[in-house]
Scaffold this active site. Structure first.
Site, mmCIF file in Angstrom:
data_model
loop_
_atom_site.group_PDB
_atom_site.id
_atom_site.type_symbol
_atom_site.label_atom_id
_atom_site.label_comp_id
_atom_site.label_asym_id
_atom_site.label_seq_id
_atom_site.Cartn_x
_atom_site.Cartn_y
_atom_site.Cartn_z
ATOM 1 N N HIS A 1 0.773 -1.391 -0.150
ATOM 2 C CA HIS A 1 0.281 -0.001 -0.089
ATOM 3 C C HIS A 1 0.808 1.171 0.079
ATOM 4 O O HIS A 1 1.148 1.209 0.932
ATOM 5 C CB HIS A 1 -0.675 -0.044 1.179
ATOM 6 C CG HIS A 1 -2.062 -1.121 0.916
ATOM 7 N ND1 HIS A 1 -1.752 -2.047 1.745
ATOM 8 C CD2 HIS A 1 -3.507 -1.358 1.517
ATOM 9 C CE1 HIS A 1 -2.380 -2.730 2.013
ATOM 10 N NE2 HIS A 1 -3.728 -2.680 0.957
ATOM 11 N N HIS B 1 -3.836 3.309 -3.435
ATOM 12 C CA HIS B 1 -4.417 2.685 -2.193
ATOM 13 C C HIS B 1 -3.168 1.587 -2.072
ATOM 14 O O HIS B 1 -2.458 1.228 -1.262
ATOM 15 C CB HIS B 1 -5.870 1.931 -1.810
ATOM 16 C CG HIS B 1 -6.072 1.343 -0.448
ATOM 17 N ND1 HIS B 1 -5.954 2.378 0.576
ATOM 18 C CD2 HIS B 1 -6.479 0.119 -0.367
ATOM 19 C CE1 HIS B 1 -6.294 1.657 1.891
ATOM 20 N NE2 HIS B 1 -6.532 0.167 1.218
ATOM 21 N N GLU C 1 -17.505 -4.033 24.768
ATOM 22 C CA GLU C 1 -16.352 -4.957 25.134
ATOM 23 C C GLU C 1 -15.593 -5.025 23.659
ATOM 24 O O GLU C 1 -14.328 -5.550 24.383
ATOM 25 C CB GLU C 1 -17.523 -6.465 24.604
ATOM 26 C CG GLU C 1 -18.283 -7.093 25.759
ATOM 27 C CD GLU C 1 -20.165 -6.151 25.379
ATOM 28 O OE1 GLU C 1 -20.723 -6.233 25.526
ATOM 29 O OE2 GLU C 1 -19.765 -5.809 24.253
ATOM 30 N N HIS D 1 -28.000 -16.066 25.609
ATOM 31 C CA HIS D 1 -27.194 -15.858 26.192
ATOM 32 C C HIS D 1 -25.740 -17.024 27.077
ATOM 33 O O HIS D 1 -25.150 -16.737 27.335
ATOM 34 C CB HIS D 1 -27.555 -14.631 27.462
ATOM 35 C CG HIS D 1 -27.720 -13.617 27.399
ATOM 36 N ND1 HIS D 1 -28.776 -13.043 26.151
ATOM 37 C CD2 HIS D 1 -27.315 -12.089 27.522
ATOM 38 C CE1 HIS D 1 -28.696 -11.589 26.150
ATOM 39 N NE2 HIS D 1 -27.887 -10.940 27.376
#
Length: 655
Positions: A28, A259, A406, A468
């Site tokens: 890149h 890129h 999280e 869960h």
């Protein structure tokens, strides 16, 4: 330093980057060419570092969050004179065995503070770096700890969801020494950013508690003024650097074609003309190389002055101790204390509760430990009585309220661990390890000691239901190379697993802990850490027809099954397996002794994946056939036949 020198120093980065990508036929070039001016001003005028002492604890940290532009940091490391980064490393960019990997890898190349490439991770790591600096500065004072964290992030970093978790956490914590330099080039792989995103990034950062400004990323004066204005801030800083991707290239500059692929010989030739860089590939003129080497040595006097302050400081010895790996003697002392407490008041308890009891001992003995939770403190049981909250009002605090972030929490923990001086642990539910997984994987890849406390580890969490209840999560975590997955069976094993996790500085750990109460299985509490071996016979005998392997909450079921079978004259051994990786690393003789020479039945409230390496073709597995339901834990174990009766029947089927 003259304007012309600054420009030519930046052009050295551009030339080395496009040459290395071209030679590798992969990489890149666009981002390093676009951000060369920003990097030149930052490293030559602001960044506090010494290229001859890359581990200096009070150096500024530089994080290349846009890791695909790795030739930026490799070019800088070579130009600045870092040991181990010579021109041959640049010529071997992206080649097997070279330090110059396609994306920067911590521990492989100098000047690389963290492994980046998955976009947004470096930005979120940087929050942890800045938190560590703030905490240690409060503990030891500015004479020993006073440095900044700089980040170069790209459009992709800011699009990733983790960026919002990171910037909102940093804003809430008022991390004024965190400075993000955004490569605002308006280009992604597919084309213009506007094809997919219309976010006002400055407004977003400001709404999250940051200061933000936009500058011309190719104007050295504007860059210098912006970074200078960020030196004394009560909030984190975003500097949007408007740049041209592939700056200097001809037709491809400012387009997606710059890129992620080589520019090509014709484009490179045009770039050399445009940049007035008439030198051969990988050639840097002596005056420019000398200017860069002077920049690399600029911080040496600051480092020597810091070392003198450290030697004269009354806190110097404690600072050195804090920055070193955790002292095993302290871990052993805390483990002995935790086991003594269990011996004094033996009782059944959930291993998440046992974990909190163990943490009372470990956090008292080990000041590096810095805990937290993603808004589940009372459920994860991660906060002890002695831990004060870390925030902008109390930087000495050792407990972080990460909020419902999280992924951001896990990435920040990696930054905390990488910074040094703190040993982070953080909690959430095991099922939400999915939200943390990219950062857990990177922790394992880097070999950093982040400890993930994952409670509610099976259908045993009960009525919350299948959304869960983790079923495949233990297998998914165990599939990550170099990650310890600990699943203790009772309070003793929980304390032992914590000790083992704290002693292993070469990898992260995940502790899978139960919501439901579990009986105390080891009434004779040995001084030896049996769990550290990964597996051991918890109920042994010489005359046996089978061996039952179990982890965590199913170990007591295995022991009950052994008792049930003994009543019928069938004798078995029971082996507790708190950690596969630790067991697999034991000497072969020990492993064979533990597994025995009779058929094996394994039991765990999860999927079977992986257990077959122990059970073999003769064995059986007792576990989860599918998703759970909303019901009390006991009913769920009965419904899915994860019971001592089922284990006993499985044993009868293999003998």
């Amino acid at each position: 330093m003259t304007f012309d020198t600054t420009l030519r120093m930046a052009n050295a980065i551009r030339a080395l980057s496009m040459d290395a990508v071209e030679k590798a036929n992969s990489g890149h070039p666009g981002m390093p060419m676009g951000m060369a001016d920003v990097a030149t001003v930052l490293f030559s005028k602001f960044l506090k570092f010494d290229a001859t002492a890359p581990e200096w604890p009070d150096r500024d940290r530089f994080i290349l969050s846009a890791g695909h532009g790795s030739m930026l940091i490799y070019s800088l490391a070579y130009l600045l004179g870092y040991d181990g980064m010579d021109i041959d490393q640049l010529k071997n960019f992206r080649q097997l065995g070279a330090k110059t990997a396609g994306h920067p890898e911590f521990g492989h190349a100098p000047a690389v503070e963290t492994t980046t490439g998955p976009l947004g991770q470096g930005l979120a790591n940087a929050v942890g770096f800045a938190m560590a600096e703030a905490h240690l500065a409060a503990v030891f004072g500015a004479e020993l700890v006073d440095h900044k964290t700089y980040v170069i992030a790209g459009d992709g970093c800011l699009m990733e969801g983790i960026s919002q978790e990171a910037i909102s956490l940093a804003g809430r914590q008022k991390l004024g020494k965190l400075i993000v330099l955004w490569d605002d080039n308006d280009i992604t792989i597919d084309g213009k950013v506007s094809m997919a995103d219309a976010t006002d990034q400055l407004a977003r950062f400001e709404a999250s508690g940051w200061r933000a400004q936009r500058i011309d990323g190719h104007d050295p004066t504007a860059i210098e003024n912006a970074i200078d204005s960020a030196q004394d801030s009560d909030r984190p800083i975003l500097i949007a650097c408007r740049t041209t991707i592939g700056k200097g290239a001809d037709a491809k500059a400012g387009t997606a074609k710059a890129h992620g692929s080589p520019l090509g010989q014709a484009e490179i030739a045009a770039a050399r003309r445009n940049l007035d860089w008439p030198y051969a590939p990988f050639e840097v003129p002596n005056d420019i190389l000398e200017a860069w080497r002077e920049a690399g040595a600029r911080g040496a006097s600051h480092r020597r002055a810091w070392e003198a302050r450290l030697s004269a400081s009354g806190a110097g010895e404690e600072f050195r101790r804090r920055m070193a790996p955790i002292d095993p003697k302290r871990v052993d002392a805390a483990l002995a204390r935790a086991k003594s407490a269990i011996r004094e008041t033996p009782k059944a308890m959930a291993t998440r509760v046992a974990s909190q009891h163990a943490l009372e001992a470990f956090t008292a003995e080990i000041p590096q430990m810095l805990g937290g939770s993603a808004d589940l403190t009372g459920s994860n049981n991660t906060k002890t009585e002695r831990l004060e909250v870390f925030d902008d009002a109390n930087r000495k605090g050792r407990y972080v309220h990460y909020g419902i972030r999280e992924h951001g929490m896990a990435a920040a923990m990696n930054g905390l661990a990488l910074h040094g001086g703190v040993a982070p642990y953080g909690g959430t539910f095991l099922v939400f390890s999915d939200y943390c997984r990219p950062s857990i994987r990177l922790a394992a890849l880097m070999g950093v000691q982040s400890i993930f406390v994952l409670t509610h580890d099976s259908i045993g969490l009960g009525e919350d239901g299948p959304t869960h209840q983790p079923v495949e999560h233990l297998a998914a975590l165990r599939a990550i190379p170099n990650l310890h997955v600990w699943r203790p069976a009772d309070a003793v094993e929980t304390a032992e697993c914590w000790a083992a996790a704290l002693l292993d500085t070469t990898r992260p750990s995940a502790l899978a802990l139960s919501r439901q109460n579990l009986p105390l299985l080891r009434s004779d509490i040995e001084a030896e850490n049996l769990s550290a071996r990964g597996a051991y016979a918890i109920a042994d005998r010489d005359d046996y027809s089978a061996t039952i392997l179990a982890s965590g909450s199913e170990v007591h079921l295995a022991i009950e099954a052994a008792s049930r079978l003994a009543g019928d004259g069938v004798f078995v051994r029971v082996v507790s397996v708190p950690n596969w990786l630790a067991f697999d690393q034991q000497p072969e003789k020990y492993r064979l002794e533990v597994l025995g020479d009779q058929p094996i039945v394994a039991v765990e409230a999860g999927i079977a994946m992986g257990w077959e390496k122990y059970t073999g073709p003769r064995g059986r597995f007792v576990g989860m056939p599918g998703f759970g339901a909303s019901a009390p834990a006991e009913a769920l174990f009965e419904r899915f036949d994860i019971t001592s009766r089922a284990v006993a029947e499985a044993v009868r089927s293999v003998i």
